[in-house]
Write a protein that holds these residues in place. Structure first.
Motif, PDB file in Angstrom:
ATOM      1  N   GLN A   7       0.794  -1.229   0.000  1.00  0.00           N
ATOM      2  CA  GLN A   7       0.000   0.000   0.000  1.00  0.00           C
ATOM      3  C   GLN A   7       0.831   1.286   0.000  1.00  0.00           C
ATOM      4  OE1 GLN A   7      -3.091  -0.812  -0.463  1.00  0.00           O
ATOM      5  NE2 GLN A   7      -2.697  -2.937   0.032  1.00  0.00           N
ATOM      6  N   LEU A   8       1.996   1.254   0.634  1.00  0.00           N
ATOM      7  CA  LEU A   8       2.796   2.467   0.770  1.00  0.00           C
ATOM      8  C   LEU A   8       3.193   3.048  -0.583  1.00  0.00           C
ATOM      9  CD1 LEU A   8       3.836   4.236   3.034  1.00  0.00           C
ATOM     10  CD2 LEU A   8       5.975   2.982   2.958  1.00  0.00           C
ATOM     11  N   LYS A   9       3.553   2.204  -1.525  1.00  0.00           N
ATOM     12  CA  LYS A   9       3.942   2.663  -2.871  1.00  0.00           C
ATOM     13  C   LYS A   9       2.769   3.378  -3.549  1.00  0.00           C
ATOM     14  CE  LYS A   9       7.338  -0.982  -3.623  1.00  0.00           C
ATOM     15  NZ  LYS A   9       7.063  -2.100  -2.770  1.00  0.00           N
ATOM     16  N   VAL A  10       1.569   2.828  -3.394  1.00  0.00           N
ATOM     17  CA  VAL A  10       0.363   3.426  -3.985  1.00  0.00           C
ATOM     18  C   VAL A  10       0.155   4.830  -3.410  1.00  0.00           C
ATOM     19  CG1 VAL A  10      -2.166   3.230  -4.157  1.00  0.00           C
ATOM     20  CG2 VAL A  10      -0.746   1.195  -4.429  1.00  0.00           C
ATOM     21  N   LEU A  11       0.272   4.973  -2.080  1.00  0.00           N
ATOM     22  CA  LEU A  11       0.068   6.273  -1.434  1.00  0.00           C
ATOM     23  C   LEU A  11       1.120   7.293  -1.847  1.00  0.00           C
ATOM     24  CD1 LEU A  11      -0.968   5.174   2.164  1.00  0.00           C
ATOM     25  CD2 LEU A  11      -2.434   6.182   0.418  1.00  0.00           C
ATOM     26  N   MET A  12       2.362   6.850  -2.005  1.00  0.00           N
ATOM     27  CA  MET A  12       3.440   7.770  -2.382  1.00  0.00           C
ATOM     28  C   MET A  12       3.360   8.172  -3.856  1.00  0.00           C
ATOM     29  SD  MET A  12       6.473   6.279   0.010  1.00  0.00           S
ATOM     30  CE  MET A  12       7.682   7.548  -0.253  1.00  0.00           C
ATOM     31  N   ASN A  13       2.822   7.297  -4.708  1.00  0.00           N
ATOM     32  CA  ASN A  13       2.666   7.641  -6.132  1.00  0.00           C
ATOM     33  C   ASN A  13       1.549   8.658  -6.333  1.00  0.00           C
ATOM     34  OD1 ASN A  13       4.751   6.039  -7.012  1.00  0.00           O
ATOM     35  ND2 ASN A  13       3.451   4.271  -7.385  1.00  0.00           N
ATOM     36  N   GLY A  14       0.523   8.590  -5.498  1.00  0.00           N
ATOM     37  CA  GLY A  14      -0.541   9.582  -5.528  1.00  0.00           C
ATOM     38  C   GLY A  14      -1.645   9.284  -6.532  1.00  0.00           C
ATOM     39  N   ALA A  15      -2.698  10.098  -6.472  1.00  0.00           N
ATOM     40  CA  ALA A  15      -3.851   9.989  -7.368  1.00  0.00           C
ATOM     41  C   ALA A  15      -4.513  11.363  -7.444  1.00  0.00           C
ATOM     42  CB  ALA A  15      -4.832   8.941  -6.848  1.00  0.00           C
ATOM     43  N   THR A  16      -5.385  11.529  -8.429  1.00  0.00           N
ATOM     44  CA  THR A  16      -6.033  12.814  -8.674  1.00  0.00           C
ATOM     45  C   THR A  16      -7.462  12.822  -8.123  1.00  0.00           C
ATOM     46  OG1 THR A  16      -4.726  13.000 -10.684  1.00  0.00           O
ATOM     47  CG2 THR A  16      -6.595  14.478 -10.481  1.00  0.00           C
ATOM     48  N   PHE A  17      -7.791  13.911  -7.431  1.00  0.00           N
ATOM     49  CA  PHE A  17      -9.112  14.069  -6.831  1.00  0.00           C
ATOM     50  C   PHE A  17      -9.600  15.506  -7.000  1.00  0.00           C
ATOM     51  CE2 PHE A  17      -6.986  10.768  -4.406  1.00  0.00           C
ATOM     52  CZ  PHE A  17      -7.933   9.771  -4.387  1.00  0.00           C
ATOM     53  N   PHE A  18     -10.928  15.678  -6.905  1.00  0.00           N
ATOM     54  CA  PHE A  18     -11.481  17.009  -6.725  1.00  0.00           C
ATOM     55  C   PHE A  18     -11.480  17.229  -5.218  1.00  0.00           C
ATOM     56  CE2 PHE A  18     -13.446  16.319 -10.936  1.00  0.00           C
ATOM     57  CZ  PHE A  18     -13.006  17.481 -11.550  1.00  0.00           C
ATOM     58  N   VAL A  19     -10.836  18.309  -4.758  1.00  0.00           N
ATOM     59  CA  VAL A  19     -10.705  18.581  -3.327  1.00  0.00           C
ATOM     60  C   VAL A  19     -11.524  19.824  -2.978  1.00  0.00           C
ATOM     61  CG1 VAL A  19      -9.093  19.102  -1.465  1.00  0.00           C
ATOM     62  CG2 VAL A  19      -8.400  17.550  -3.297  1.00  0.00           C
ATOM     63  N   THR A  20     -12.381  19.679  -1.955  1.00  0.00           N
ATOM     64  CA  THR A  20     -13.206  20.777  -1.469  1.00  0.00           C
ATOM     65  C   THR A  20     -12.778  21.079  -0.037  1.00  0.00           C
ATOM     66  OG1 THR A  20     -15.023  19.867  -2.781  1.00  0.00           O
ATOM     67  CG2 THR A  20     -15.579  21.581  -1.194  1.00  0.00           C
ATOM     68  N   LEU A  21     -12.456  22.327   0.237  1.00  0.00           N
ATOM     69  CA  LEU A  21     -11.992  22.731   1.557  1.00  0.00           C
ATOM     70  C   LEU A  21     -13.148  23.281   2.377  1.00  0.00           C
ATOM     71  CD1 LEU A  21      -9.474  23.018   3.353  1.00  0.00           C
ATOM     72  CD2 LEU A  21      -9.133  25.278   2.363  1.00  0.00           C
ATOM     73  N   GLY A  22     -13.316  22.748   3.590  1.00  0.00           N
ATOM     74  CA  GLY A  22     -14.351  23.235   4.505  1.00  0.00           C
ATOM     75  C   GLY A  22     -15.745  23.138   3.924  1.00  0.00           C
ATOM     76  N   LEU A  40       1.384  10.828  -0.526  1.00  0.00           N
ATOM     77  CA  LEU A  40       2.111  10.805   0.735  1.00  0.00           C
ATOM     78  C   LEU A  40       3.535  11.275   0.453  1.00  0.00           C
ATOM     79  CD1 LEU A  40       1.777   9.891   3.715  1.00  0.00           C
ATOM     80  CD2 LEU A  40       2.683   7.680   3.027  1.00  0.00           C
ATOM     81  N   SER A  41       4.079  12.128   1.316  1.00  0.00           N
ATOM     82  CA  SER A  41       5.438  12.638   1.109  1.00  0.00           C
ATOM     83  C   SER A  41       6.460  11.506   1.221  1.00  0.00           C
ATOM     84  CB  SER A  41       5.760  13.737   2.126  1.00  0.00           C
ATOM     85  OG  SER A  41       5.779  13.197   3.438  1.00  0.00           O
ATOM     86  N   ASN A  42       7.659  11.743   0.687  1.00  0.00           N
ATOM     87  CA  ASN A  42       8.714  10.717   0.709  1.00  0.00           C
ATOM     88  C   ASN A  42       9.098  10.295   2.120  1.00  0.00           C
ATOM     89  OD1 ASN A  42       8.769  10.681  -2.052  1.00  0.00           O
ATOM     90  ND2 ASN A  42      10.479  12.106  -2.230  1.00  0.00           N
ATOM     91  N   ASN A  43       9.027  11.225   3.084  1.00  0.00           N
ATOM     92  CA  ASN A  43       9.357  10.862   4.467  1.00  0.00           C
ATOM     93  C   ASN A  43       8.153  10.311   5.229  1.00  0.00           C
ATOM     94  OD1 ASN A  43       7.818  13.111   5.124  1.00  0.00           O
ATOM     95  ND2 ASN A  43       9.527  14.281   5.974  1.00  0.00           N
ATOM     96  N   GLN A  44       7.012  10.182   4.535  1.00  0.00           N
ATOM     97  CA  GLN A  44       5.776   9.581   5.061  1.00  0.00           C
ATOM     98  C   GLN A  44       5.174  10.356   6.234  1.00  0.00           C
ATOM     99  OE1 GLN A  44       6.934   5.536   5.867  1.00  0.00           O
ATOM    100  NE2 GLN A  44       8.063   5.477   3.950  1.00  0.00           N
TER     101      GLN A  44
END
Length: 188
Positions: A67-82, A94-98
């Motif tokens: 799973q860690l590799k998947v999180l570090m590679n990332g994915a695209t989302f529509f992000v809504t704040l608040g 996920l950042s390289n330093n996790q």
């Protein structure tokens, strides 16, 4: 007289005590017979652990391997704040330093993992009989450093074919497993 933490067997010359290398508690040979690698504590070779700790260590190993590799590679989302009604297309990883969740689009956010208080995975396709569900997004609540208030972010998988929907679903599934592991390790 010292006894096994699990089965209450009395330790003597024949029944020796063994320490779980994860929790440090004392057990008899039968209750502490699992040998599992524990890389986060620098045990590369399998070491003796009680059944409860061995299960968590196995889940962690599987998570780090897959799973860690998947999180570090990332994915695209529509992000809504608040409570905003505007969303922004962002790559979340996920950042390289996790230690951080990094969001990049027109805006840039870095959310420290330790500041995340809740993660709720949003699904569709649920049936009362336990049919297949598909992850379509998540709601994240976190504390902004220097503030006691919680900020909420909503992530929605893009319907756009140029954004790989399967990748987004895999990323959300990995995030769900990461959250479960995090809560299990906090409970110990």
């Amino acid at each position: 007289c010292p006894r096994c933490m699990q089965c209450d067997t009395k330790f003597d010359f024949i029944t020796r005590k063994h320490h779980c290398r994860r929790c440090g508690k004392c057990f008899c040979d039968k209750c502490c017979s699992k040998k599992v690698p524990l890389p986060r504590m620098c045990f590369v070779d399998p070491v003796r652990q009680c059944a409860e700790c061995a299960l968590i260590s196995q889940k962690e190993t599987e998570f780090y391997d897959k799973q860690l590799k998947v999180l570090m590679n990332g994915a695209t989302f529509f992000v809504t704040l608040g409570t905003s009604d505007k969303s922004e297309l962002m790559v979340c990883r996920l950042s390289n330093n996790q230690r951080y969740l990094v969001l990049d689009g027109d805006s840039h956010y870095e959310i420290e993992i330790i500041q995340i208080s809740t993660v709720q995975i949003l699904t569709e396709g649920f049936t009362p009989g336990g049919g297949n569900t598909r992850a379509i997004g998540m709601i994240l609540q976190y504390k902004v450093p220097g503030s006691e208030e919680l900020t909420q972010m909503k992530f929605t998988a893009s319907e756009d074919f140029s954004c790989n929907k399967k990748l987004s679903a895999s990323w959300l599934a990995a995030m769900h497993k990461a959250t479960k592991l995090l809560y299990e390790s906090r409970d110990q």
